[in-house]
Design a protein around this motif. Structure first.
Motif: not given
Length: 155
Positions: A70-75, A97-106
């Protein structure tokens, strides 16, 4: 059409670079600094114009992990992403790497499908491959927030 918080996969030859769409034609992504080793180096989180990051490469919106997580809230996604901009982190091809990072964010879950594919390919190469895949997977699993590279994720 991209919406803020969407993940962008950019084809770069034999691998993909990943970024997160931040809105207003900007991407936030992890880049490797200078001429460091590609496998492990310092990296910087940058916010750059879409075309400056993508250039002439093919790209696609890739939120396929939405089926799994489940994606985190957009905020939360955008707040955390903006707080990361300008930070230096320890980049690792295997663990952060860059993929780890964006998956961490989302998703709050730093993982890399590209790393998983390499592990699977090595494992399919026979008994020696299984040993290598086991070692590789144990190192790669340290990218979890609760794992050894938790310091990479501190702001």
């Amino acid at each position: 059409m991209l919406e803020p918080g969407d993940l962008v996969e950019i084809e770069r030859g034999g691998f993909s670079h990943w970024a997160m769409f931040a809105g207003d034609n900007n991407l936030i992504h992890l880049t490797v600094d200078g001429e460091g080793k590609v496998t492990e180096s310092n990296g910087t989180i940058k916010k750059e114009r879409f075309n400056a990051v993508v250039g002439e490469c093919k790209w696609s919106k890739n939120n396929t992990k939405d089926r799994e997580y489940k994606p985190r809230s957009l905020r939360e996604i955008l707040k955390d992403a903006e707080e990361w901009v300008g930070k230096t982190v320890r980049y690792s091809l295997i663990t952060f790497n860059c993929e780890h990072f964006v998956n961490y964010l989302r998703y709050g879950n730093p993982e890399s499908g590209q790393v998983k594919k390499v592990v699977q390919a090595v494992a399919q190469s026979g008994p020696i491959g299984w040993i290598g895949a086991s070692v590789f997977a144990s190192v790669a699993s340290t990218s979890k927030v609760s794992g050894a590279s938790k310091t990479s994720l501190k702001k």
